[in-house]
Scaffold this motif. Structure first.
Motif, PDB file in Angstrom:
ATOM      1  N   ILE A 121       0.838  -1.205   0.000  1.00 49.34           N
ATOM      2  CA  ILE A 121       0.000   0.000   0.000  1.00 49.34           C
ATOM      3  C   ILE A 121       0.866   1.246   0.000  1.00 49.34           C
ATOM      4  O   ILE A 121       0.648   2.181  -0.792  1.00 49.34           O
ATOM      5  CB  ILE A 121      -0.949   0.000   1.211  1.00 49.34           C
ATOM      6  CG1 ILE A 121      -1.915  -1.186   1.136  1.00 49.34           C
ATOM      7  CG2 ILE A 121      -1.728   1.312   1.281  1.00 49.34           C
ATOM      8  CD1 ILE A 121      -2.708  -1.413   2.399  1.00 49.34           C
ATOM      9  N   ASP A 122       1.867   1.276   0.884  1.00 51.37           N
ATOM     10  CA  ASP A 122       2.728   2.456   1.002  1.00 51.37           C
ATOM     11  C   ASP A 122       3.450   2.753  -0.304  1.00 51.37           C
ATOM     12  O   ASP A 122       3.527   3.910  -0.742  1.00 51.37           O
ATOM     13  CB  ASP A 122       3.742   2.261   2.131  1.00 51.37           C
ATOM     14  CG  ASP A 122       3.115   2.332   3.511  1.00 51.37           C
ATOM     15  OD1 ASP A 122       1.975   2.829   3.619  1.00 51.37           O
ATOM     16  OD2 ASP A 122       3.746   1.879   4.482  1.00 51.37           O
ATOM     17  N   HIS A 123       3.996   1.717  -0.931  1.00 50.53           N
ATOM     18  CA  HIS A 123       4.746   1.927  -2.169  1.00 50.53           C
ATOM     19  C   HIS A 123       3.843   2.450  -3.285  1.00 50.53           C
ATOM     20  O   HIS A 123       4.212   3.384  -4.015  1.00 50.53           O
ATOM     21  CB  HIS A 123       5.413   0.628  -2.606  1.00 50.53           C
ATOM     22  CG  HIS A 123       6.316   0.798  -3.790  1.00 50.53           C
ATOM     23  ND1 HIS A 123       5.990   0.345  -5.055  1.00 50.53           N
ATOM     24  CD2 HIS A 123       7.528   1.396  -3.921  1.00 50.53           C
ATOM     25  CE1 HIS A 123       6.952   0.640  -5.895  1.00 50.53           C
ATOM     26  NE2 HIS A 123       7.900   1.283  -5.243  1.00 50.53           N
ATOM     27  N   SER A 124       2.653   1.882  -3.410  1.00 42.68           N
ATOM     28  CA  SER A 124       1.728   2.319  -4.455  1.00 42.68           C
ATOM     29  C   SER A 124       1.251   3.742  -4.220  1.00 42.68           C
ATOM     30  O   SER A 124       1.160   4.546  -5.156  1.00 42.68           O
ATOM     31  CB  SER A 124       0.530   1.363  -4.529  1.00 42.68           C
ATOM     32  OG  SER A 124       0.937   0.076  -4.914  1.00 42.68           O
ATOM     33  N   VAL A 125       0.948   4.073  -2.967  1.00 42.05           N
ATOM     34  CA  VAL A 125       0.508   5.434  -2.644  1.00 42.05           C
ATOM     35  C   VAL A 125       1.630   6.422  -2.927  1.00 42.05           C
ATOM     36  O   VAL A 125       1.388   7.519  -3.459  1.00 42.05           O
ATOM     37  CB  VAL A 125       0.037   5.509  -1.180  1.00 42.05           C
ATOM     38  CG1 VAL A 125      -0.138   6.964  -0.746  1.00 42.05           C
ATOM     39  CG2 VAL A 125      -1.270   4.750  -1.005  1.00 42.05           C
ATOM     40  N   ASP A 225       4.179  -4.282  -8.896  1.00 43.57           N
ATOM     41  CA  ASP A 225       3.210  -3.769  -7.926  1.00 43.57           C
ATOM     42  C   ASP A 225       1.821  -4.283  -8.306  1.00 43.57           C
ATOM     43  O   ASP A 225       1.165  -3.729  -9.194  1.00 43.57           O
ATOM     44  CB  ASP A 225       3.225  -2.233  -7.909  1.00 43.57           C
ATOM     45  CG  ASP A 225       4.545  -1.686  -7.418  1.00 43.57           C
ATOM     46  OD1 ASP A 225       4.899  -1.965  -6.260  1.00 43.57           O
ATOM     47  OD2 ASP A 225       5.228  -0.996  -8.199  1.00 43.57           O
ATOM     48  N   VAL A 226       1.375  -5.353  -7.633  1.00 44.49           N
ATOM     49  CA  VAL A 226       0.129  -6.014  -7.998  1.00 44.49           C
ATOM     50  C   VAL A 226      -0.783  -6.140  -6.778  1.00 44.49           C
ATOM     51  O   VAL A 226      -0.351  -6.580  -5.709  1.00 44.49           O
ATOM     52  CB  VAL A 226       0.375  -7.423  -8.575  1.00 44.49           C
ATOM     53  CG1 VAL A 226      -0.934  -8.032  -9.070  1.00 44.49           C
ATOM     54  CG2 VAL A 226       1.398  -7.379  -9.693  1.00 44.49           C
ATOM     55  N   PHE A 227      -2.045  -5.738  -6.955  1.00 50.88           N
ATOM     56  CA  PHE A 227      -3.085  -5.964  -5.957  1.00 50.88           C
ATOM     57  C   PHE A 227      -3.968  -7.109  -6.460  1.00 50.88           C
ATOM     58  O   PHE A 227      -4.372  -7.111  -7.629  1.00 50.88           O
ATOM     59  CB  PHE A 227      -3.944  -4.714  -5.749  1.00 50.88           C
ATOM     60  CG  PHE A 227      -3.240  -3.615  -5.011  1.00 50.88           C
ATOM     61  CD1 PHE A 227      -3.292  -3.534  -3.632  1.00 50.88           C
ATOM     62  CD2 PHE A 227      -2.518  -2.654  -5.711  1.00 50.88           C
ATOM     63  CE1 PHE A 227      -2.645  -2.516  -2.947  1.00 50.88           C
ATOM     64  CE2 PHE A 227      -1.864  -1.632  -5.044  1.00 50.88           C
ATOM     65  CZ  PHE A 227      -1.925  -1.563  -3.652  1.00 50.88           C
ATOM     66  N   PHE A 228      -4.277  -8.055  -5.563  1.00 44.78           N
ATOM     67  CA  PHE A 228      -5.083  -9.204  -5.946  1.00 44.78           C
ATOM     68  C   PHE A 228      -6.504  -9.072  -5.420  1.00 44.78           C
ATOM     69  O   PHE A 228      -6.727  -8.910  -4.223  1.00 44.78           O
ATOM     70  CB  PHE A 228      -4.452 -10.501  -5.431  1.00 44.78           C
ATOM     71  CG  PHE A 228      -3.111 -10.779  -6.056  1.00 44.78           C
ATOM     72  CD1 PHE A 228      -3.008 -11.083  -7.401  1.00 44.78           C
ATOM     73  CD2 PHE A 228      -1.955 -10.701  -5.296  1.00 44.78           C
ATOM     74  CE1 PHE A 228      -1.765 -11.321  -7.983  1.00 44.78           C
ATOM     75  CE2 PHE A 228      -0.721 -10.934  -5.867  1.00 44.78           C
ATOM     76  CZ  PHE A 228      -0.622 -11.241  -7.215  1.00 44.78           C
ATOM     77  N   SER A 229      -7.467  -9.129  -6.349  1.00 47.53           N
ATOM     78  CA  SER A 229      -8.884  -9.073  -5.984  1.00 47.53           C
ATOM     79  C   SER A 229      -9.406 -10.498  -5.921  1.00 47.53           C
ATOM     80  O   SER A 229      -9.555 -11.161  -6.937  1.00 47.53           O
ATOM     81  CB  SER A 229      -9.673  -8.257  -7.019  1.00 47.53           C
ATOM     82  OG  SER A 229      -9.386  -8.715  -8.343  1.00 47.53           O
ATOM     83  N   ILE A 230      -9.643 -10.977  -4.710  1.00 46.99           N
ATOM     84  CA  ILE A 230     -10.013 -12.370  -4.508  1.00 46.99           C
ATOM     85  C   ILE A 230     -11.504 -12.563  -4.765  1.00 46.99           C
ATOM     86  O   ILE A 230     -12.334 -11.789  -4.314  1.00 46.99           O
ATOM     87  CB  ILE A 230      -9.671 -12.811  -3.072  1.00 46.99           C
ATOM     88  CG1 ILE A 230      -8.186 -12.592  -2.815  1.00 46.99           C
ATOM     89  CG2 ILE A 230     -10.046 -14.271  -2.852  1.00 46.99           C
ATOM     90  CD1 ILE A 230      -7.271 -13.293  -3.783  1.00 46.99           C
TER      91      ILE A 230
END
Length: 282
Positions: A121-125, A225-230
């Protein structure tokens, strides 16, 4: 207790399975068919049952995103409790159907939350805060999410780009630089048009934040930088539809953190947006 009811754990295992070694796959296969036994076994007993070392099981727990086997067991017990509602059936009444539908969305949100990390979160923000422009990309239902994220981020002092047409997305991507940020949304992560767009962005050294549902997808492998939507299929709703709930939640997380970091600067922009809309609703 069968694995086909364990939405979050089945999703986690499916996402990492192809990257597992032989011993870890043996653990994964046992887990999928014996969740209740796993939840009620010690690490040593489980090691004896599966025929692998305790270190292999502990490593498998970390591969699923847990800090330890004990943390995995706690999450597993919680999910077993949550599966009592089951899937929507033909003979359900409308209230039972509503309850199960909402619970499926809750499970998707909880699964998505369990994959988030503070560093991620911190890196993406930080990338978004430092960007000259933020461009949102997605096709089909993912473009709907991109537009929703655009609508949310409009309340922030960010310069945003969001196009509906794929050719226009390619043109916008070709104008971005290493000083901008691209957010790419794709449920499957294997759409050839989206991957072509990602390759174009990478050629221009544009930082990319991806949102997808599959950790082993070509998109996830191309982007750091990947967010996973489960999400998980239900009888009347595909995992792609349910994943939209978790994708929107991911953007809510980023938005909230951006507002918190920007402080007064974001408050002024939010006030301006509210003022513009309020004039229409006097």
């Amino acid at each position: 207790f069968r694995g086909d009811n364990m939405n979050t754990f089945d999703s986690r295992i499916a996402q990492v399975y192809s990257a597992l070694g032989e011993a870890s796959r043996q653990v994964a296969d046992y887990f999928r068919h014996n969740y209740a036994k796993v939840a009620n076994s010690s690490l040593r007993n489980l090691s004896d049952k599966i025929g692998v070392s305790t270190a292999t099981i502990s490593r498998f727990a970390r591969q699923l995103g847990f800090a330890s086997f004990d943390q995995l067991k706690l999450a597993l017990l919680k999910e077993i409790d949550n599966t009592t509602n089951g899937d929507v059936e033909t003979n359900d009444n409308s209230l039972a159907s509503a309850r199960k539908t909402v619970n499926a969305n809750i499970a998707a949100l909880e699964g998505t939350l369990s994959f988030l990390t503070q560093d991620q979160i911190d890196h993406s923000v930080n990338l978004l805060l430092d960007a000259n422009k933020v461009a949102l990309f997605g096709l089909g239902s993912s473009n709907v999410i991109a537009k929703a994220a655009y609508h949310t981020f409009l309340r922030l002092p960010l310069t945003l780009i969001a196009d509906n047409d794929y050719h226009m997305q390619l043109m916008s991507a070709n104008k971005l630089t290493e000083h901008d940020v691209a957010i790419v949304i794709s449920h499957t992560g294997n759409d050839t048009d989206i991957l072509a767009l990602v390759d174009l962005l990478s050629a221009h050294q544009v930082p990319i934040i991806a949102v997808t549902s599959y950790a082993t997808s070509p998109l996830a492998k191309r982007v750091s930088d990947v967010f996973f939507s489960i999400s998980e299929d239900t009888r009347y709703r595909s995992d792609a539809l349910i994943s939209m709930t978790s994708q929107l939640a991911i953007f809510d997380v980023l938005y909230t953190e951006l507002v918190r970091r920007m402080g007064l600067q974001s408050e002024k922009t939010i006030a301006l947006v509210h003022q513009a809309v309020a004039q229409k609703h006097q």
